[in-house]
Motif scaffolding. Sequence first.
Motif, PDB file in Angstrom:
ATOM      1  N   LEU A 120       0.819  -1.211   0.000  1.00 26.69           N
ATOM      2  CA  LEU A 120       0.000   0.000   0.000  1.00 26.69           C
ATOM      3  C   LEU A 120       0.853   1.262   0.000  1.00 26.69           C
ATOM      4  CD1 LEU A 120      -2.802  -1.055   2.504  1.00 26.69           C
ATOM      5  CD2 LEU A 120      -2.836  -1.105   0.006  1.00 26.69           C
ATOM      6  N   ASN A 121       2.127   1.112   0.318  1.00 24.76           N
ATOM      7  CA  ASN A 121       3.053   2.245   0.283  1.00 24.76           C
ATOM      8  C   ASN A 121       3.616   2.473  -1.111  1.00 24.76           C
ATOM      9  OD1 ASN A 121       6.176   3.161   0.618  1.00 24.76           O
ATOM     10  ND2 ASN A 121       4.895   4.137   2.180  1.00 24.76           N
ATOM     11  N   GLY A 122       3.550   1.466  -1.974  1.00 21.76           N
ATOM     12  CA  GLY A 122       4.157   1.583  -3.302  1.00 21.76           C
ATOM     13  C   GLY A 122       5.608   1.187  -3.286  1.00 21.76           C
ATOM     14  N   HIS A 123       6.375   1.758  -2.389  1.00 23.70           N
ATOM     15  CA  HIS A 123       7.770   1.380  -2.192  1.00 23.70           C
ATOM     16  C   HIS A 123       7.806   0.448  -0.988  1.00 23.70           C
ATOM     17  CE1 HIS A 123      12.097   2.624  -0.854  1.00 23.70           C
ATOM     18  NE2 HIS A 123      12.088   1.471  -1.471  1.00 23.70           N
ATOM     19  N   GLN A 124       8.005  -0.843  -1.241  1.00 28.33           N
ATOM     20  CA  GLN A 124       7.909  -1.829  -0.184  1.00 28.33           C
ATOM     21  C   GLN A 124       9.232  -1.955   0.566  1.00 28.33           C
ATOM     22  OE1 GLN A 124       5.328  -4.279  -3.285  1.00 28.33           O
ATOM     23  NE2 GLN A 124       5.780  -5.517  -1.511  1.00 28.33           N
ATOM     24  N   HIS A 125       9.216  -1.553   1.824  1.00 25.95           N
ATOM     25  CA  HIS A 125      10.402  -1.679   2.679  1.00 25.95           C
ATOM     26  C   HIS A 125       9.922  -1.971   4.087  1.00 25.95           C
ATOM     27  CE1 HIS A 125       9.572   2.467   4.096  1.00 25.95           C
ATOM     28  NE2 HIS A 125       9.348   2.730   2.828  1.00 25.95           N
ATOM     29  N   TRP A 126      10.853  -2.250   4.977  1.00 27.42           N
ATOM     30  CA  TRP A 126      10.468  -2.765   6.290  1.00 27.42           C
ATOM     31  C   TRP A 126       9.689  -1.749   7.102  1.00 27.42           C
ATOM     32  CZ3 TRP A 126      11.449  -1.463  11.358  1.00 27.42           C
ATOM     33  CH2 TRP A 126      12.419  -0.478  11.581  1.00 27.42           C
ATOM     34  N   VAL A 127      10.026  -0.468   7.000  1.00 24.50           N
ATOM     35  CA  VAL A 127       9.288   0.545   7.769  1.00 24.50           C
ATOM     36  C   VAL A 127       7.852   0.645   7.268  1.00 24.50           C
ATOM     37  CG1 VAL A 127       9.171   2.975   8.414  1.00 24.50           C
ATOM     38  CG2 VAL A 127      11.390   1.840   8.290  1.00 24.50           C
ATOM     39  N   ALA A 128       7.678   0.674   5.931  1.00 23.26           N
ATOM     40  CA  ALA A 128       6.326   0.728   5.373  1.00 23.26           C
ATOM     41  C   ALA A 128       5.519  -0.482   5.822  1.00 23.26           C
ATOM     42  CB  ALA A 128       6.394   0.788   3.849  1.00 23.26           C
ATOM     43  N   ALA A 129       6.140  -1.655   5.806  1.00 27.46           N
ATOM     44  CA  ALA A 129       5.440  -2.871   6.215  1.00 27.46           C
ATOM     45  C   ALA A 129       4.963  -2.770   7.657  1.00 27.46           C
ATOM     46  CB  ALA A 129       6.356  -4.076   6.046  1.00 27.46           C
ATOM     47  N   THR A 130       5.839  -2.338   8.551  1.00 28.51           N
ATOM     48  CA  THR A 130       5.466  -2.280   9.960  1.00 28.51           C
ATOM     49  C   THR A 130       4.430  -1.193  10.221  1.00 28.51           C
ATOM     50  OG1 THR A 130       7.383  -0.853  10.431  1.00 28.51           O
ATOM     51  CG2 THR A 130       7.664  -3.216  10.738  1.00 28.51           C
ATOM     52  N   GLN A 131       4.546  -0.060   9.545  1.00 27.39           N
ATOM     53  CA  GLN A 131       3.586   1.020   9.765  1.00 27.39           C
ATOM     54  C   GLN A 131       2.197   0.652   9.253  1.00 27.39           C
ATOM     55  OE1 GLN A 131       4.393   3.818  11.696  1.00 27.39           O
ATOM     56  NE2 GLN A 131       6.103   2.399  11.977  1.00 27.39           N
ATOM     57  N   GLU A 132       2.137   0.005   8.093  1.00 33.67           N
ATOM     58  CA  GLU A 132       0.832  -0.422   7.573  1.00 33.67           C
ATOM     59  C   GLU A 132       0.215  -1.475   8.483  1.00 33.67           C
ATOM     60  OE1 GLU A 132      -0.781   0.960   5.224  1.00 33.67           O
ATOM     61  OE2 GLU A 132       0.703   2.019   4.008  1.00 33.67           O
ATOM     62  N   GLY A 133       1.022  -2.386   9.007  1.00 28.83           N
ATOM     63  CA  GLY A 133       0.506  -3.400   9.917  1.00 28.83           C
ATOM     64  C   GLY A 133      -0.012  -2.804  11.213  1.00 28.83           C
ATOM     65  N   ARG A 134       0.693  -1.833  11.748  1.00 30.12           N
ATOM     66  CA  ARG A 134       0.263  -1.200  13.002  1.00 30.12           C
ATOM     67  C   ARG A 134      -1.038  -0.438  12.804  1.00 30.12           C
ATOM     68  NH1 ARG A 134       5.383   1.771  15.666  1.00 30.12           N
ATOM     69  NH2 ARG A 134       3.920   1.945  17.386  1.00 30.12           N
ATOM     70  N   ARG A 135      -1.137   0.282  11.691  1.00 29.44           N
ATOM     71  CA  ARG A 135      -2.371   1.019  11.415  1.00 29.44           C
ATOM     72  C   ARG A 135      -3.566   0.087  11.304  1.00 29.44           C
ATOM     73  NH1 ARG A 135      -4.956   0.184   7.262  1.00 29.44           N
ATOM     74  NH2 ARG A 135      -3.061   0.002   6.037  1.00 29.44           N
ATOM     75  N   ALA A 136      -3.390  -1.032  10.565  1.00 24.97           N
ATOM     76  CA  ALA A 136      -4.480  -1.996  10.420  1.00 24.97           C
ATOM     77  C   ALA A 136      -4.858  -2.614  11.767  1.00 24.97           C
ATOM     78  CB  ALA A 136      -4.075  -3.075   9.423  1.00 24.97           C
ATOM     79  N   ALA A 137      -3.887  -2.872  12.622  1.00 24.98           N
ATOM     80  CA  ALA A 137      -4.173  -3.430  13.942  1.00 24.98           C
ATOM     81  C   ALA A 137      -4.976  -2.448  14.785  1.00 24.98           C
ATOM     82  CB  ALA A 137      -2.870  -3.802  14.649  1.00 24.98           C
ATOM     83  N   ASP A 138      -4.617  -1.183  14.730  1.00 27.40           N
ATOM     84  CA  ASP A 138      -5.373  -0.170  15.479  1.00 27.40           C
ATOM     85  C   ASP A 138      -6.816  -0.101  14.995  1.00 27.40           C
ATOM     86  OD1 ASP A 138      -3.304   0.575  17.162  1.00 27.40           O
ATOM     87  OD2 ASP A 138      -2.571   2.151  15.820  1.00 27.40           O
ATOM     88  N   GLN A 139      -7.023  -0.230  13.682  1.00 33.33           N
ATOM     89  CA  GLN A 139      -8.382  -0.240  13.155  1.00 33.33           C
ATOM     90  C   GLN A 139      -9.150  -1.459  13.663  1.00 33.33           C
ATOM     91  OE1 GLN A 139      -7.330  -0.059   9.001  1.00 33.33           O
ATOM     92  NE2 GLN A 139      -7.761   2.140   8.852  1.00 33.33           N
ATOM     93  N   ALA A 140      -8.477  -2.603  13.705  1.00 36.20           N
ATOM     94  CA  ALA A 140      -9.130  -3.816  14.203  1.00 36.20           C
ATOM     95  C   ALA A 140      -9.461  -3.683  15.687  1.00 36.20           C
ATOM     96  CB  ALA A 140      -8.223  -5.024  13.963  1.00 36.20           C
ATOM     97  N   LEU A 141      -8.551  -3.121  16.465  1.00 39.25           N
ATOM     98  CA  LEU A 141      -8.781  -2.964  17.897  1.00 39.25           C
ATOM     99  C   LEU A 141      -9.975  -2.051  18.180  1.00 39.25           C
ATOM    100  CD1 LEU A 141      -5.077  -2.662  19.075  1.00 39.25           C
ATOM    101  CD2 LEU A 141      -6.682  -4.433  19.796  1.00 39.25           C
ATOM    102  N   SER A 142     -10.232  -1.116  17.280  1.00 34.98           N
ATOM    103  CA  SER A 142     -11.318  -0.162  17.500  1.00 34.98           C
ATOM    104  C   SER A 142     -12.700  -0.802  17.431  1.00 34.98           C
ATOM    105  CB  SER A 142     -11.231   0.975  16.480  1.00 34.98           C
ATOM    106  OG  SER A 142     -11.576   0.519  15.183  1.00 34.98           O
ATOM    107  N   VAL A 143     -12.803  -2.000  16.836  1.00 36.17           N
ATOM    108  CA  VAL A 143     -14.107  -2.656  16.731  1.00 36.17           C
ATOM    109  C   VAL A 143     -14.253  -3.800  17.729  1.00 36.17           C
ATOM    110  CG1 VAL A 143     -14.291  -2.033  14.310  1.00 36.17           C
ATOM    111  CG2 VAL A 143     -13.381  -4.291  14.924  1.00 36.17           C
ATOM    112  N   LEU A 144     -13.207  -4.077  18.485  1.00 34.25           N
ATOM    113  CA  LEU A 144     -13.282  -5.173  19.451  1.00 34.25           C
ATOM    114  C   LEU A 144     -13.913  -4.701  20.771  1.00 34.25           C
ATOM    115  CD1 LEU A 144      -9.832  -6.917  18.927  1.00 34.25           C
ATOM    116  CD2 LEU A 144     -12.079  -7.668  18.133  1.00 34.25           C
TER     117      LEU A 144
END
Length: 626
Positions: free
Chosen positions: A602-626
């Motif tokens: 989703l960042n376009g340029h795939q690197h480790w920071v982008a991977a971790t940031q996208e994962g953290r954002r998605a987790a926060d979204q998931a936590l908001s509905v639990l």
Amino acid sequence: MKRTRKAKAGITRRDFLNAVLLGTGASLLRLPAPGRLLAAVLPRTGCGGLGDYATSHGNTRQVMQVLEAITKGAAPSSSADLVDTGEAFDLVIAGGGLSGLSAAHEFKKKAPRGARCLILENHPIFGGVAKRNEFVVNGVRLIAPQGSNSFGVLTPGIPGYEIYDELGVPRHFTYQDLQVRGKDLDFDRTNFGYRIWFTSKSIGYFFGGQGRGTGHWVGGIWENAFKGTPYPEAVRRDFLRWRNSKERFYTGEHYERWLDGMTYEQYLQKVMGLSPEVPRFAHPILASTVGLGCDVISAYAAHQVYMPGFPNFRGHRSLKTNHWDSFPGGNDGFSRFFIKALIPEAIEGKKKFEDIQNRPVRWAALDKPDNRVRFRAGASVLRVQHEGDPAKSEHVLVTYLRDGKAFRLKAGAVVAATGSYSARRIVQGLPAGHRDAFAQMTFAPMLIVNVALTNWRFLYHLGYTACRWFEGFGFSCNIRRPMVVGEYSPPLHPDKPIVLTFYVSFQRPGLPVAEQVERGRKELLETSYARYEERILSHLSRLFGPAGFNPETDVAGIILNRWLYGYVVPQPGFYFGTGDRPAPPDVIREPFGRISFGHADLNGHQHWVAATQEGRRAADQALSVL
């Protein structure tokens, strides 16, 4: 190459035994040239090396078959085909790469104490493309990256900085010294910077195609203004203007959107007025970074990955002074830190850098019922579907395939941390906006090859540690200065073993994008290990034979890491949209009921920071509905 043909025709008992040793990993590669060149008796995908990653090099055959089944709609779907596990988790994460591991880490930090998480990973081990290959050559253990590689030590304020403290990642590292007097060599600590970003006398360029003589090497082409290369003077000037220009060619508003409205090739030729030789030179460099060549990739994407021609180009750095680092196995270093933090017993030893990087995985610890975060390997997610109306549903049903059987469980929320190629197929009932956004995401294959050498005297003779060429197999390769991690301290001497690494892209400039990626995948799927081995050794002989390279004695083993959907292809409009259509990543980042999406693509340029940031954002979204 003669020995390869003989081996295929008839294999001696000694050849067979050596090949078995190669395939099974028993004291791999201790002989000068054991079962290499014996691809006829190896699996089609070839040798996977040693250690915990031996059965997971690139996309495994099982992963390929499941992807094909999902694509064709042949995955099990009816309740009669499923085994209900009776399990219920607060969060299920589809994908155990850096994005999925980061999402799990965020969950563990923020979820209530009794909440539980399960990671389902289709490969045999965690890490996604951030995994390693391991060899033992003449008693020397060697580790090399399967894909994701290199990192910059982040400074305060930069996203991802906090991860170092949370996981205990060091910020200073030790590298092996060159253990021979004579030539002063540079070694690229990134495994990619030598392609365009760094200048050094230790980077060699080979000119001379097939059937046109023996070819010749030229070092330091940028420092010496392309002297000794076959390019005409006018083209040489264009190359230097491309690399040295700091001009901003657009003075209006929305500079980034303007760049995202054209390809990098259009920018180079129509905006900068450069020779077509410049994009031809740059095609594989860009493709090895973001999937395909200059004719396809958005100029803004090229700008984002610091290609030349823009005011903020970050080239011209010496390899000796750059701030980049690379763990022995590339960014598998981060995946191992994550898994140790999530499941402390999963890697033997203490929470120390050397233990996390060097000690074996404890497989039984990964999926223990009392773990707050569980990791289930070899589990390919087939379907993710809300139980009832997505707007009112309280659960998500997750179906996965493992050991040939389909299982189903429940989740309070799901993070799809797989690449968008599979996420769009496994998530059922997607809204029209998501379907349209996913449909705009294109993925290119990538092949990473690690060649274990018994010595690299031929490179030392030339004075190079990294090389580039223009015809033949791939386009570049390099060796690295080994990072010293506790007992892992391989020698750095031209007469001692080392790994030579290739990043091989599949761009075919001028063809439609869909045709380029499908042809590339077809080649990657259908080319046997034996054929790749033959091509690699023949090419190495052509490049380095005159410098003393001998495939019979110098090559100890070859591992192929085939990634069918390795890179997202950020075409024009990827970042800012086209016309009335929003940018695809902006749409996909929006949750769909209890399902959120997080992956580096989703960042376009795939690197480790982008991977971790996208994962953290998605987790926060998931936590908001639990």
